[in-house]
Design a protein around this motif. Sequence first.
Motif, short mmCIF file in Angstrom:
data_model
loop_
_atom_site.label_atom_id
_atom_site.label_comp_id
_atom_site.label_asym_id
_atom_site.label_seq_id
_atom_site.Cartn_x
_atom_site.Cartn_y
_atom_site.Cartn_z
N GLU A 45 0.66 -7.47 30.95
CA GLU A 45 1.86 -7.63 31.90
C GLU A 45 2.44 -5.89 32.03
OE1 GLU A 45 4.50 -10.39 30.47
OE2 GLU A 45 3.17 -12.14 31.29
N GLN A 87 -2.29 -12.10 20.53
CA GLN A 87 -2.61 -12.58 21.84
C GLN A 87 -1.21 -12.32 22.73
OE1 GLN A 87 -4.32 -16.73 21.42
NE2 GLN A 87 -6.32 -15.84 21.11
N GLU A 88 -0.19 -12.96 22.07
CA GLU A 88 0.93 -12.73 22.75
C GLU A 88 1.43 -11.20 23.19
OE1 GLU A 88 4.51 -13.61 24.78
OE2 GLU A 88 2.75 -14.81 24.43
N THR A 89 1.16 -10.36 22.01
CA THR A 89 1.14 -8.93 22.19
C THR A 89 0.21 -8.30 23.27
OG1 THR A 89 1.81 -8.61 20.17
CG2 THR A 89 1.18 -6.74 21.18
N GLN A 90 -0.84 -8.75 23.41
CA GLN A 90 -1.87 -8.53 24.47
C GLN A 90 -1.41 -8.91 25.75
OE1 GLN A 90 -5.71 -9.92 22.77
NE2 GLN A 90 -6.29 -8.08 21.74
N ARG A 91 -0.90 -9.91 25.98
CA ARG A 91 -0.45 -10.52 27.06
C ARG A 91 0.68 -9.80 27.55
NH1 ARG A 91 3.53 -13.40 29.05
NH2 ARG A 91 4.39 -13.68 27.20
N ARG A 92 1.59 -9.52 26.87
CA ARG A 92 2.56 -8.51 27.08
C ARG A 92 2.29 -7.06 27.46
NH1 ARG A 92 7.39 -10.23 22.51
NH2 ARG A 92 7.56 -12.35 23.25
N ARG A 108 -0.98 -14.61 12.96
CA ARG A 108 -1.20 -13.18 13.59
C ARG A 108 -2.06 -13.09 14.90
NH1 ARG A 108 1.92 -13.48 10.29
NH2 ARG A 108 2.33 -12.24 8.48
N ASN A 109 -3.03 -14.14 14.95
CA ASN A 109 -4.24 -14.19 15.97
C ASN A 109 -3.05 -14.60 17.20
OD1 ASN A 109 -6.66 -13.97 17.44
ND2 ASN A 109 -6.20 -16.17 17.76
N ALA A 110 -2.19 -15.52 17.10
CA ALA A 110 -1.41 -15.94 18.26
C ALA A 110 -0.27 -14.74 18.56
CB ALA A 110 -0.58 -17.25 17.93
N GLU A 111 0.40 -14.19 17.65
CA GLU A 111 1.23 -13.06 17.89
C GLU A 111 0.27 -11.84 18.64
OE1 GLU A 111 2.61 -11.78 14.08
OE2 GLU A 111 3.87 -13.44 13.94
#
Length: 447
Positions: free
Chosen positions: A218, A210-215, A205-208
Amino acid sequence: MTADHDLGALTGVRSGKRSFYPEYVRSAERLERAVGALDRISRALVRTGEGPRALVEAVVRAAAEHVQADWLLFAVADGALRAARPRFLLLTGDRLVDDERLFPAAAAEHLRVLRSHPWEADDPPASGVRVPMTLDCEPVGGIAAMPAPGMDVADTDLAVLRVLANQAAVALHNSFLVHATVRLRGRTERLSEAAEQQARDLAARNAELQETQRRLFEAMQRQALDDERHRIARELHDSVTQDVLSAGMMIEICRADLAGPGADLGVVSAKLVEAKGLTRHAVERLRAAIYALHHAESEPSGSLPVLLERLSTVHLPTELKVRVTVRGTPVPLPGEAEHSLLRIAGEALFNTVMHTNAARALIRLDYRGERIRLSISDDGDGDPAQLRRMLRLASATDLAGAHRGLANMRARTEELGGTLSIRRSRIGGIMLLLEIPPPRHEARAAG
């Protein structure tokens, strides 16, 4: 006499009688049975790890074999050793019974006594034998048996049964502790596995996240770039485009003058010089828009009424007469607000020149306390209804720049928290009316 006394003390018989040998034989048999019973007890009690029922069955068989019983009952008192299972067990022949409805009457009576808590261990039973089972000096049940006919149960046999019963109580308690520990260990392992799985899930979930935050970051960057592109387009339209189109119109007028008879070359030359100045001004404003878009201070300094007065005389390639009137007490506005109002007024005047045959235009700035009104009116032949339709169309569709001036004016007005409307002016043409709230923080600071 002393030797005979010592021998009797050791063997438990008197050597002076003719019964010495039979008594010696019986004593030896009891000793052998006692040793055998202790061996069976040790084998029974080490079965603690197999579970309480296996332990109880081993104890029952060892005790029944020791006293050669027709039946033997093991029972735990009510309220004692609450985790012990089974609570009672009867061995009759080779059959184990844990249903008291199948017990013989004598065994059922012994079960009633053993289950009572406490019960009097010194009270002799009506039939058979009975010994208590104690733990921490408290009675917790006992063993009852019906010896086979002809079986002489001595005190040593009862002592063996008591030892067996007491050790069984300890073993039952230890068995409960062992199995409770095993259950706790199993539960601990399951909880540990669940915690590890939860940790893995949290990591995923943390990886998801972080990916959501990155997107999201962007997307915010793209939105910021889009906003900046729109801002640049609006700035260029409201400044450079006006100068370039004005210069083009001036050149077109000069071309028309030269094509006609009796052209005044001096007048044409003056207009060309003016067109050249407009193009130079356009280049300067283009540079300013590229390098200093975010600075409203790039506008000429002065209050809004002064800036509007200057605007009325700037790059108008026709004979349009512009008049500026101010009512009320001027209120200082933030630089960005004055910049936007000046751009709106400039765009409105430019549209008047480009799209109408107006000869007069009126800019009115009205400070009304709770509202600031800015109107730009003309006496041309424009149609307010058609202009409103074009504004709706420009707001809903990308027209590749067509009629973006109207959309830019409304966008600037909304950014100031105001409204923009298009009406018929009192002098016959079109009136653009915008109303914005005054800077409240300025009013509060003044109070």
